[in-house]
Design a protein around this motif. Sequence first.
Motif, PDB file in Angstrom:
ATOM      1  N   LEU A 268      56.849  48.535 108.783  1.00  0.00           N
ATOM      2  CA  LEU A 268      56.565  47.473 107.818  1.00  0.00           C
ATOM      3  C   LEU A 268      55.883  48.017 106.566  1.00  0.00           C
ATOM      4  O   LEU A 268      56.160  47.559 105.453  1.00  0.00           O
ATOM      5  CB  LEU A 268      55.708  46.394 108.478  1.00  0.00           C
ATOM      6  CG  LEU A 268      56.427  45.565 109.547  1.00  0.00           C
ATOM      7  CD1 LEU A 268      55.445  44.672 110.285  1.00  0.00           C
ATOM      8  CD2 LEU A 268      57.552  44.727 108.938  1.00  0.00           C
ATOM      9  N   ASN A 269      55.003  48.996 106.730  1.00  0.00           N
ATOM     10  CA  ASN A 269      54.371  49.620 105.560  1.00  0.00           C
ATOM     11  C   ASN A 269      55.416  50.305 104.687  1.00  0.00           C
ATOM     12  O   ASN A 269      55.366  50.238 103.454  1.00  0.00           O
ATOM     13  CB  ASN A 269      53.317  50.628 106.001  1.00  0.00           C
ATOM     14  CG  ASN A 269      52.061  49.964 106.525  1.00  0.00           C
ATOM     15  OD1 ASN A 269      51.832  48.786 106.300  1.00  0.00           O
ATOM     16  ND2 ASN A 269      51.251  50.718 107.244  1.00  0.00           N
ATOM     17  N   ARG A 272      57.351  47.685 102.758  1.00  0.00           N
ATOM     18  CA  ARG A 272      56.608  47.163 101.608  1.00  0.00           C
ATOM     19  C   ARG A 272      56.681  48.127 100.433  1.00  0.00           C
ATOM     20  O   ARG A 272      56.846  47.706  99.278  1.00  0.00           O
ATOM     21  CB  ARG A 272      55.153  46.902 101.987  1.00  0.00           C
ATOM     22  CG  ARG A 272      54.336  46.316 100.843  1.00  0.00           C
ATOM     23  CD  ARG A 272      52.980  45.814 101.286  1.00  0.00           C
ATOM     24  NE  ARG A 272      52.163  46.880 101.842  1.00  0.00           N
ATOM     25  CZ  ARG A 272      50.867  46.752 102.120  1.00  0.00           C
ATOM     26  NH1 ARG A 272      50.260  45.593 101.905  1.00  0.00           N
ATOM     27  NH2 ARG A 272      50.185  47.744 102.625  1.00  0.00           N
ATOM     28  N   GLU A 273      56.570  49.440 100.695  1.00  0.00           N
ATOM     29  CA  GLU A 273      56.651  50.422  99.609  1.00  0.00           C
ATOM     30  C   GLU A 273      58.040  50.432  98.977  1.00  0.00           C
ATOM     31  O   GLU A 273      58.169  50.547  97.756  1.00  0.00           O
ATOM     32  CB  GLU A 273      56.292  51.819 100.129  1.00  0.00           C
ATOM     33  CG  GLU A 273      54.819  51.969 100.495  1.00  0.00           C
ATOM     34  CD  GLU A 273      53.902  51.548  99.361  1.00  0.00           C
ATOM     35  OE1 GLU A 273      54.060  52.068  98.245  1.00  0.00           O
ATOM     36  OE2 GLU A 273      53.038  50.673  99.578  1.00  0.00           O
ATOM     37  N   LEU A 275      60.102  47.916  98.792  1.00  0.00           N
ATOM     38  CA  LEU A 275      60.218  46.690  98.003  1.00  0.00           C
ATOM     39  C   LEU A 275      59.453  46.801  96.693  1.00  0.00           C
ATOM     40  O   LEU A 275      59.856  46.262  95.661  1.00  0.00           O
ATOM     41  CB  LEU A 275      59.717  45.492  98.813  1.00  0.00           C
ATOM     42  CG  LEU A 275      60.608  45.073  99.989  1.00  0.00           C
ATOM     43  CD1 LEU A 275      59.879  44.094 100.889  1.00  0.00           C
ATOM     44  CD2 LEU A 275      61.917  44.472  99.495  1.00  0.00           C
ATOM     45  N   ARG A 276      58.326  47.520  96.719  1.00  0.00           N
ATOM     46  CA  ARG A 276      57.526  47.713  95.511  1.00  0.00           C
ATOM     47  C   ARG A 276      58.178  48.679  94.543  1.00  0.00           C
ATOM     48  O   ARG A 276      58.114  48.511  93.332  1.00  0.00           O
ATOM     49  CB  ARG A 276      56.143  48.244  95.883  1.00  0.00           C
ATOM     50  CG  ARG A 276      55.178  47.224  96.445  1.00  0.00           C
ATOM     51  CD  ARG A 276      53.912  47.904  96.924  1.00  0.00           C
ATOM     52  NE  ARG A 276      52.843  46.964  97.215  1.00  0.00           N
ATOM     53  CZ  ARG A 276      51.700  47.284  97.792  1.00  0.00           C
ATOM     54  NH1 ARG A 276      51.471  48.533  98.154  1.00  0.00           N
ATOM     55  NH2 ARG A 276      50.787  46.379  98.023  1.00  0.00           N
ATOM     56  N   TYR A 301      57.727  40.803 108.832  1.00  0.00           N
ATOM     57  CA  TYR A 301      57.085  41.080 107.556  1.00  0.00           C
ATOM     58  C   TYR A 301      56.117  39.951 107.193  1.00  0.00           C
ATOM     59  O   TYR A 301      54.989  40.203 106.761  1.00  0.00           O
ATOM     60  CB  TYR A 301      58.160  41.244 106.476  1.00  0.00           C
ATOM     61  CG  TYR A 301      57.645  41.817 105.180  1.00  0.00           C
ATOM     62  CD1 TYR A 301      57.751  43.180 104.925  1.00  0.00           C
ATOM     63  CD2 TYR A 301      57.061  41.010 104.214  1.00  0.00           C
ATOM     64  CE1 TYR A 301      57.283  43.724 103.735  1.00  0.00           C
ATOM     65  CE2 TYR A 301      56.585  41.542 103.028  1.00  0.00           C
ATOM     66  CZ  TYR A 301      56.696  42.897 102.797  1.00  0.00           C
ATOM     67  OH  TYR A 301      56.221  43.432 101.626  1.00  0.00           O
ATOM     68  N   ARG A 302      56.551  38.717 107.374  1.00  0.00           N
ATOM     69  CA  ARG A 302      55.693  37.588 107.019  1.00  0.00           C
ATOM     70  C   ARG A 302      54.460  37.537 107.915  1.00  0.00           C
ATOM     71  O   ARG A 302      53.351  37.236 107.444  1.00  0.00           O
ATOM     72  CB  ARG A 302      56.481  36.293 107.131  1.00  0.00           C
ATOM     73  CG  ARG A 302      55.666  35.077 106.719  1.00  0.00           C
ATOM     74  CD  ARG A 302      56.538  33.877 106.483  1.00  0.00           C
ATOM     75  NE  ARG A 302      55.794  32.814 105.836  1.00  0.00           N
ATOM     76  CZ  ARG A 302      56.354  31.784 105.220  1.00  0.00           C
ATOM     77  NH1 ARG A 302      57.667  31.694 105.155  1.00  0.00           N
ATOM     78  NH2 ARG A 302      55.621  30.854 104.667  1.00  0.00           N
ATOM     79  N   PHE A 305      52.193  40.509 106.486  1.00  0.00           N
ATOM     80  CA  PHE A 305      51.695  40.493 105.112  1.00  0.00           C
ATOM     81  C   PHE A 305      51.483  39.093 104.518  1.00  0.00           C
ATOM     82  O   PHE A 305      50.978  38.968 103.406  1.00  0.00           O
ATOM     83  CB  PHE A 305      52.637  41.286 104.201  1.00  0.00           C
ATOM     84  CG  PHE A 305      52.758  42.734 104.571  1.00  0.00           C
ATOM     85  CD1 PHE A 305      51.648  43.570 104.530  1.00  0.00           C
ATOM     86  CD2 PHE A 305      53.979  43.258 104.977  1.00  0.00           C
ATOM     87  CE1 PHE A 305      51.753  44.908 104.874  1.00  0.00           C
ATOM     88  CE2 PHE A 305      54.090  44.603 105.324  1.00  0.00           C
ATOM     89  CZ  PHE A 305      52.973  45.426 105.281  1.00  0.00           C
ATOM     90  N   PRO A 309      59.712  39.156 102.600  1.00  0.00           N
ATOM     91  CA  PRO A 309      60.163  40.273 101.763  1.00  0.00           C
ATOM     92  C   PRO A 309      60.956  39.831 100.548  1.00  0.00           C
ATOM     93  O   PRO A 309      61.139  40.601  99.601  1.00  0.00           O
ATOM     94  CB  PRO A 309      61.019  41.117 102.721  1.00  0.00           C
ATOM     95  CG  PRO A 309      61.405  40.182 103.825  1.00  0.00           C
ATOM     96  CD  PRO A 309      60.273  39.227 103.964  1.00  0.00           C
ATOM     97  N   ARG A 312      59.204  39.326  96.182  1.00  0.00           N
ATOM     98  CA  ARG A 312      58.811  40.668  95.737  1.00  0.00           C
ATOM     99  C   ARG A 312      57.537  40.647  94.919  1.00  0.00           C
ATOM    100  O   ARG A 312      56.770  41.600  94.934  1.00  0.00           O
ATOM    101  CB  ARG A 312      59.945  41.306  94.909  1.00  0.00           C
ATOM    102  CG  ARG A 312      61.105  41.776  95.763  1.00  0.00           C
ATOM    103  CD  ARG A 312      62.177  42.428  94.918  1.00  0.00           C
ATOM    104  NE  ARG A 312      63.307  42.834  95.746  1.00  0.00           N
ATOM    105  CZ  ARG A 312      63.480  44.064  96.209  1.00  0.00           C
ATOM    106  NH1 ARG A 312      62.604  45.004  95.946  1.00  0.00           N
ATOM    107  NH2 ARG A 312      64.541  44.370  96.935  1.00  0.00           N
ATOM    108  N   VAL A 315      54.444  41.233  97.180  1.00  0.00           N
ATOM    109  CA  VAL A 315      54.279  42.371  98.068  1.00  0.00           C
ATOM    110  C   VAL A 315      53.151  43.248  97.599  1.00  0.00           C
ATOM    111  O   VAL A 315      52.780  43.238  96.446  1.00  0.00           O
ATOM    112  CB  VAL A 315      55.581  43.211  98.167  1.00  0.00           C
ATOM    113  CG1 VAL A 315      56.673  42.366  98.769  1.00  0.00           C
ATOM    114  CG2 VAL A 315      56.015  43.753  96.820  1.00  0.00           C
TER     115      VAL A 315
END
Length: 315
Positions: A268-269, A272-273, A275-276, A301-302, A305, A309, A312, A315
């Motif tokens: 998941l980390n 997130r990266e 997506l960023r 993911y939800r 975080f 996802p 965006r 995130v």
Amino acid sequence: MAEQPQDVVFLLVENFSHMAFACALEPLRIANLNAERELYRWRIAAEGGVEQRCSNGTITRADMDLADMPEAMIFVVAGLNAKKHATPAIKTWLRRHARLGSGRIGAICCGSYVIAEAGLMEGRSCALHWGYHDAFMEDHPEVDLDPSVFVIDGRYVSSSGGAAATDLMLRLIEDAHGAELSRRVAESLVYTSARAEGEGQRFSANSRIGIRNHRLAKAVELIESELDEPLRTADIAQRVGLSPRQLERLFGRYLNCSPKKYRMEMRLNRARELLRQTDMSVINVALACGFSSPSHFSKCYRTRFGSTPYQRGAV
């Protein structure tokens, strides 16, 4: 006849790393100071030729725009959102330099991302700040991304973030002017442990998770290196020479979680990266992080975080 100074151009890309830029430039200044002559002279380039803003918000004035193409060693200095800030003008300038110039082409921090976006890194090795490795590997599988602090691949040289730029510059100074000058420059910088090409950017798993059990460290490294693979606890245990029960106990004792939970956290980390840092679709991010079902990915993911996802901006 006196040796001509080496001309260097630093191309600053929007949101560049100020620290990495300083760590690249200062060794050249101090080399001149210690040699008591001008070994290096430099100019600052930026699109528009006026100034460039770095990631901490400060402004650096430029000496030249992208209309000029001096015969020099160039270094692309980039940072946050390097792919986004690799503009058509920058990519065209880099391609022209690669085609018409003879000087080396270098990258500082996330500069390799910009050079790769210009299509100049195929089949080559490069260094890049570790925080952008996942995104870069998805965007540029044709490039050999090296986890080292810096890489020298013929005409192309690159360093990862922060102080790694100093390691690269000390090496280039040594190659051009000898180990003694490089040592004096390092001492002037109060830089007592210059790293060699091939040294890793990150702490070992032992250091990062604060334990000394080598089998647990090996399991952690295995999980982190194969996040897109369907690894079961039994698979991990077998590869590190433990039973599943023994591995479960180690994770519970030292990390207060199960191997399955730790792996999910890492996946998941990574998502997130991505997506960023990229414009990859949510489905492709899910697949890159080992989720076969986008709905399952979105739910996990939800839970982790607090946003989906697809949001965006959150995130």
